[in-house]
Structure formats: C-alpha cells, structure tokens
Scaffold this active site. Structure first.
Site, PDB file in Angstrom:
ATOM      1  N   GLY A 180       0.795  -1.231   0.000  1.00  0.00           N
ATOM      2  CA  GLY A 180       0.000   0.000   0.000  1.00  0.00           C
ATOM      3  C   GLY A 180       0.823   1.275   0.000  1.00  0.00           C
ATOM      4  N   GLN A 181       2.106   1.160  -0.357  1.00  0.00           N
ATOM      5  CA  GLN A 181       2.954   2.363  -0.367  1.00  0.00           C
ATOM      6  C   GLN A 181       2.660   3.185  -1.613  1.00  0.00           C
ATOM      7  OE1 GLN A 181       7.187   1.608  -0.046  1.00  0.00           O
ATOM      8  NE2 GLN A 181       7.675   3.784   0.177  1.00  0.00           N
ATOM      9  N   HIS A 189       8.622   6.346   5.248  1.00  0.00           N
ATOM     10  CA  HIS A 189       7.879   7.080   6.275  1.00  0.00           C
ATOM     11  C   HIS A 189       7.081   6.112   7.120  1.00  0.00           C
ATOM     12  CE1 HIS A 189       5.274   6.668   2.753  1.00  0.00           C
ATOM     13  NE2 HIS A 189       4.261   6.628   3.595  1.00  0.00           N
ATOM     14  N   HIS A 230       3.554   5.818   9.452  1.00  0.00           N
ATOM     15  CA  HIS A 230       2.268   6.412   9.840  1.00  0.00           C
ATOM     16  C   HIS A 230       2.070   6.238  11.345  1.00  0.00           C
ATOM     17  CE1 HIS A 230       0.474   6.501   5.682  1.00  0.00           C
ATOM     18  NE2 HIS A 230       1.430   5.604   5.490  1.00  0.00           N
TER      19      HIS A 230
HETATM   20  P1  AMP Z   1       1.746   5.510   1.885  1.00  0.00           P
HETATM   21  O1  AMP Z   1       0.509   5.131   1.130  1.00  0.00           O
HETATM   22  O2  AMP Z   1       2.076   4.577   3.002  1.00  0.00           O
HETATM   23  O3  AMP Z   1       2.908   5.729   0.943  1.00  0.00           O
HETATM   24  O4  AMP Z   1       1.418   6.868   2.593  1.00  0.00           O
HETATM   25  C1  AMP Z   1       1.544   8.089   1.971  1.00  0.00           C
HETATM   26  C2  AMP Z   1       0.762   9.069   2.809  1.00  0.00           C
HETATM   27  O5  AMP Z   1       1.240  10.363   2.519  1.00  0.00           O
HETATM   28  C3  AMP Z   1      -0.738   9.077   2.540  1.00  0.00           C
HETATM   29  O6  AMP Z   1      -1.442   8.838   3.757  1.00  0.00           O
HETATM   30  C4  AMP Z   1      -1.013  10.476   1.994  1.00  0.00           C
HETATM   31  O7  AMP Z   1      -2.237  11.007   2.429  1.00  0.00           O
HETATM   32  C5  AMP Z   1       0.169  11.253   2.545  1.00  0.00           C
HETATM   33  N1  AMP Z   1       0.595  12.409   1.778  1.00  0.00           N
HETATM   34  C6  AMP Z   1       0.822  12.471   0.443  1.00  0.00           C
HETATM   35  N2  AMP Z   1       1.236  13.697   0.096  1.00  0.00           N
HETATM   36  C7  AMP Z   1       1.266  14.435   1.236  1.00  0.00           C
HETATM   37  C8  AMP Z   1       1.599  15.784   1.532  1.00  0.00           C
HETATM   38  N3  AMP Z   1       1.979  16.646   0.575  1.00  0.00           N
HETATM   39  N4  AMP Z   1       1.504  16.199   2.822  1.00  0.00           N
HETATM   40  C9  AMP Z   1       1.101  15.346   3.787  1.00  0.00           C
HETATM   41  N5  AMP Z   1       0.788  14.054   3.571  1.00  0.00           N
HETATM   42  C10 AMP Z   1       0.857  13.603   2.312  1.00  0.00           C
END
Ligand code: AMP
Ligand code: ZN
Length: 111
Positions: free
Chosen positions: A90-91, A97, A99
């Site tokens: 789900g990345q 990063h 969560h």
């Molecule tokens: P993942 O799906 O684990 O790669 O998580 C990526 C996360 O980054 C998602 O929850 C998005 O909502 C968040 N995200 C993407 N772009 C931004 C941004 N510019 N500022 C804050 N969060 C973001």
C-alpha cells in the site's frame, strides 16, 4: 529528485509540522484516516524500508513516533505505527515514512 517528502523535509513544499530533529520531520497527513494521523519522514531519501539498513535510524524512527504520539496526546489512549512497503503493502509515496494513527478506536483488521 522529484520527491514530495524530500521537498517537505527541505521546506520546499508546505506541510503541517508536528515535530522535527536532525534526522526526521513529523507532519500531519494531508488525508487523515483517523482523528490523529501523522507521518514520521526521514530527512534522508530512502525509497522504501528495504533500502534502509541503518539500525540507529530505524530505531530512532520508533522513538520519534512515540514522541509524536505523546505530543498529540494519543500515547495513553493508544495508537498504531505502520510502514507500508511497495505496491501490495500500500505504499504510494516512495520515500520511507511511518504512519502514526490514533484518536479513535482503530479496527483490529490489519490487512
Ligand atoms: P503511503 O501510502 O504509506 O505511501 O502513505 C503516503 C501518505 O502520505 C498518505 O497517507 C497520503 O495522504 C500522505 N501524503 C501524500 N502527500 C502528502 C503531503 N503533501 N503532505 C502530507 N501528507 C501527504
Ligand atoms: Zn524523497
């Protein structure tokens, strides 16, 4: 490199910063999945967890997650820390990063 999290770490893109130190920036997720949804982002670019072998950094990431949970006031009530890796994990943002989610009872479902 055209990486949104590198830009956020470098303050070249806007974000809502919760905490910061030399190696990490913690921001609020732009699309929160819970009342509190933060991201612990490494300042150094690693595409996925698979690309980082730095034990110190990975350990510090958990310490930073704890600090952020405390700061958000969800440490005692409880929170979840998740790293998604690659497509089926789900990345969606290809920069390491973690969560941190909390502020309501999270479902027990993990997959
Ligand atoms: P993942 O799906 O684990 O790669 O998580 C990526 C996360 O980054 C998602 O929850 C998005 O909502 C968040 N995200 C993407 N772009 C931004 C941004 N510019 N500022 C804050 N969060 C973001
Ligand atoms: Zn990056």
């Amino acid at each position: 490199m055209d990486c949104i999290f590198c830009k956020i770490a470098a303050k070249e893109a806007k974000s809502s910063v919760v905490l910061e130190n030399e190696r990490f920036i913690v921001i609020k997720d732009i699309n929160p999945q819970a009342p509190e949804h933060m991201l612990v982002i490494t300042k150094e670019h690693f595409t996925t967890l698979l690309d980082c072998a730095d034990k110190g950094l990975l350990g510090d990431m958990l310490l930073m997650a704890k600090e952020a949970a405390k700061k958000a006031g969800i440490d005692e009530s409880g929170f979840r820390s998740v790293i998604n890796t690659n497509e089926e994990g789900g990345q969606t943002v290809l920069h390491l990063h973690m969560h941190i989610l909390g502020g309501r009872p999270l479902t027990g479902r993990m997959g």
